[in-house]
Design a protein around this motif. Structure first.
Motif, mmCIF file in Angstrom:
data_model
loop_
_atom_site.group_PDB
_atom_site.id
_atom_site.type_symbol
_atom_site.label_atom_id
_atom_site.label_comp_id
_atom_site.label_asym_id
_atom_site.label_seq_id
_atom_site.Cartn_x
_atom_site.Cartn_y
_atom_site.Cartn_z
ATOM 1 N N SER A 294 0.603 -1.057 -0.001
ATOM 2 C CA SER A 294 -0.422 0.258 -0.381
ATOM 3 C C SER A 294 0.994 1.187 0.164
ATOM 4 O O SER A 294 0.108 2.552 -0.544
ATOM 5 N N SER A 295 1.930 1.141 0.641
ATOM 6 C CA SER A 295 2.516 2.227 0.611
ATOM 7 C C SER A 295 3.995 2.501 -1.012
ATOM 8 O O SER A 295 4.826 3.709 -0.460
ATOM 9 N N LEU A 296 3.997 1.607 -1.137
ATOM 10 C CA LEU A 296 5.112 1.770 -2.771
ATOM 11 C C LEU A 296 4.420 2.323 -3.415
ATOM 12 O O LEU A 296 3.315 2.339 -4.052
ATOM 13 N N PRO A 297 5.745 3.068 -4.254
ATOM 14 C CA PRO A 297 4.899 3.736 -5.704
ATOM 15 C C PRO A 297 4.796 2.780 -6.556
ATOM 16 O O PRO A 297 5.358 2.261 -6.986
ATOM 17 N N ASN A 298 4.357 3.554 -7.736
ATOM 18 C CA ASN A 298 3.745 3.041 -8.271
ATOM 19 C C ASN A 298 5.084 2.890 -9.989
ATOM 20 O O ASN A 298 5.183 4.116 -9.880
ATOM 21 N N PRO A 299 5.087 2.093 -10.240
ATOM 22 C CA PRO A 299 6.129 1.838 -11.514
ATOM 23 C C PRO A 299 5.781 2.675 -12.699
ATOM 24 O O PRO A 299 4.478 2.639 -12.793
ATOM 25 N N ASN A 300 7.196 3.308 -12.921
ATOM 26 C CA ASN A 300 6.713 4.103 -14.182
ATOM 27 C C ASN A 300 6.534 3.026 -15.525
ATOM 28 O O ASN A 300 5.402 3.780 -16.496
ATOM 29 N N GLN A 301 7.084 2.604 -15.458
ATOM 30 C CA GLN A 301 6.917 1.151 -16.695
ATOM 31 C C GLN A 301 6.038 0.626 -16.879
ATOM 32 O O GLN A 301 5.482 -0.679 -15.658
ATOM 33 N N GLU A 302 5.196 0.368 -17.502
ATOM 34 C CA GLU A 302 4.039 -0.509 -17.858
ATOM 35 C C GLU A 302 4.059 -2.155 -17.405
ATOM 36 O O GLU A 302 3.566 -3.147 -17.114
ATOM 37 N N THR A 303 5.710 -2.623 -17.836
ATOM 38 C CA THR A 303 6.561 -4.027 -17.721
ATOM 39 C C THR A 303 6.706 -4.339 -16.507
ATOM 40 O O THR A 303 7.550 -5.217 -15.918
ATOM 41 N N VAL A 304 6.789 -3.539 -15.870
ATOM 42 C CA VAL A 304 7.641 -3.478 -14.635
ATOM 43 C C VAL A 304 6.110 -3.639 -13.222
ATOM 44 O O VAL A 304 4.875 -2.568 -13.256
ATOM 45 N N SER A 305 6.100 -4.650 -12.458
ATOM 46 C CA SER A 305 4.904 -4.765 -11.995
ATOM 47 C C SER A 305 6.131 -4.919 -10.401
ATOM 48 O O SER A 305 6.655 -5.508 -9.983
ATOM 49 N N ILE A 306 4.495 -4.922 -8.915
ATOM 50 C CA ILE A 306 5.353 -5.410 -7.927
ATOM 51 C C ILE A 306 4.305 -6.547 -6.825
ATOM 52 O O ILE A 306 3.101 -5.771 -7.205
ATOM 53 N N ARG A 307 4.567 -7.312 -6.694
ATOM 54 C CA ARG A 307 3.554 -8.374 -5.532
ATOM 55 C C ARG A 307 4.835 -9.460 -4.852
ATOM 56 O O ARG A 307 5.775 -8.764 -4.750
ATOM 57 N N LYS A 308 3.540 -9.488 -3.826
ATOM 58 C CA LYS A 308 3.799 -10.255 -2.772
ATOM 59 C C LYS A 308 3.909 -11.207 -3.017
ATOM 60 O O LYS A 308 2.997 -12.432 -3.641
ATOM 61 N N VAL A 309 5.269 -12.256 -2.487
ATOM 62 C CA VAL A 309 5.781 -13.690 -2.501
ATOM 63 C C VAL A 309 4.721 -13.604 -0.941
ATOM 64 O O VAL A 309 5.716 -13.746 -0.021
ATOM 65 N N GLU A 310 4.060 -15.230 -0.632
ATOM 66 C CA GLU A 310 3.644 -15.164 0.309
ATOM 67 C C GLU A 310 4.813 -16.630 0.949
ATOM 68 O O GLU A 310 4.655 -16.298 2.086
#
Length: 381
Positions: A294-310
């Motif tokens: 919730s606190s991380l900024p969004n990537p500028n590039q559409e090809t880059v993503s953020i996710r949680k590894v459980e």
């Protein structure tokens, strides 16, 4: 060897101590380990000062459950300033591990003090069980750093300790350690000595934050680790050992994001292969543990993503080298798959290559690389 049914009340939760972990429902027993356990049990019987099959009526009424509870409280202090309670042991307690033996409580305590000074050990107790009329077994992990070497190599031992009880005194009169990583646990074991020496080699691990994990078991071929959840920033790559995509994910942490926030560097860099042919890969950089989605900024590039590894349970094989990395990785992956299946474990599809070092600044022979394979399930018994 006499055996008894284990009451569920014995396996109570562990106290919240810094050097212990919660009791886990992991179980792991292969055919080879079962044979090895039977052989080791016979050796322990030969070490015992008392007859384990002596009738209960001749004893002083030993409360084994109370001793189990005592070990849950006492063993976490094995290497801290409090130390273990020496009054729970006979003066002539027999201690054995594959490369060390002592025949008194004084010698046993000397061995503990020596380990504290040379290795700065951390001790993690997994469980304590009654396994015989006058016998208790514990399972543990010990992680140490050899402080005399400049690179301070990490040594890891996991295994069980079988502790014999003197029915006349109600105290422990034998303590025998068995390592998961070797076959011959009898004293003096050249295999055990080589196991120690082999862990003294140089692996360079940068002083950066890494995903949190606990080593549950270390065999001759791999470690079994329990990973806590962590967050990655990722993008697609072109091949396993290539650099395509790396600049995109590192660009995110260097400020190429919606708030231009610079995020501290971590290690390792993961390359995840999702198919057997290693043709579909993604490049992942782990974000600091203090961050949340919730606190991380969004990537500028559409090809880059953020996710949680459980997180979860993974088998890990460590190796060095950079030249022909893909070939090394494939060979390690095949070998790891083979030994995991042989040991009765079920690897999930895909795998991870973990690279801890900058290839341009680290000698190949001290690089730390790892093959990481998630497991369907794992029980520690």
């Amino acid at each position: 060897m006499a055996t008894t049914q284990l009451s569920l009340q014995i396996l109570r939760p562990l106290p919240a101590a810094g050097q212990t972990c919660g009791r886990q429902s992991y179980s792991f027993q292969s055919r080879n380990s079962a044979i090895r356990t039977r052989r080791n049990m016979k050796w322990v019987l030969r070490l015992s000062l008392v007859d384990q099959n002596q009738p209960q009526s001749q004893s002083t009424g030993v409360d084994v459950k109370q001793l189990v509870d005592f070990l849950y409280d006492d063993l976490p202090h094995l290497f801290d300033d409090q130390g273990i309670d020496r009054t729970a042991y006979d003066e002539l307690v027999k201690f054995r591990d594959p490369i060390t033996k002592h025949d008194s409580i004084s010698g046993y305590l000397f061995n503990i003090a020596l380990l504290k000074n040379l290795f700065r050990p951390q001790f993690f107790l997994h469980w304590v069980k009654q396994t015989g009329t006058y016998e208790i077994t514990t399972r543990w992990t010990m992680v140490m750093k050899f402080m005399l070497f400049p690179w301070k190599p990490e040594l890891v031992f996991t295994g069980t300790s079988i502790m014999g009880i003197n029915p006349q005194t109600g105290k422990f009169n034998s303590h025998s350690d068995f390592w998961d990583s070797i076959e011959n646990n009898n004293y003096f074991s050249l295999e055990g000595l080589w196991n120690v020496v082999n862990q003294l080699r140089i692996y360079k691990t940068p002083d950066l934050e890494t995903p949190k994990y606990q080593i549950l078991k270390r065999t001759a071929n791999y470690e079994v680790r329990k990973y806590s959840p962590f967050i990655v920033v990722e993008t697609n790559g072109d091949k396993l050992s290539g650099s395509s995509g790396f600049n995109d994910v590192t660009g995110y942490i260097f400020g190429k994001n919606s708030t231009m926030e610079k995020i501290p560097m971590t290690t390792p860099v993961f390359t995840q292969a999702n198919d057997a042919g290693l043709s579909k890969v993604s490049i992942q950089v782990v974000l600091p543990l203090e961050k949340d989605l919730s606190s991380l900024p969004n990537p500028n590039q559409e090809t880059v993503s953020i996710r949680k590894v459980e997180g979860g349970i993974a088998a890990v094989d460590k190796f060095s080298g950079e030249t022909r990395l893909r070939l090394l990785f494939v060979r390690k992956r095949k070998h790891c798959d083979h030994v995991l299946l042989k040991d009765g474990l079920k690897p999930k599809m895909g795998c991870l290559l973990a690279r801890y070092n900058d290839p341009g600044r680290t000698w190949r022979f001290i690089m730390r690389n790892e093959v990481l394979i998630w497991l369907e399930e794992f029980s520690l018994e």
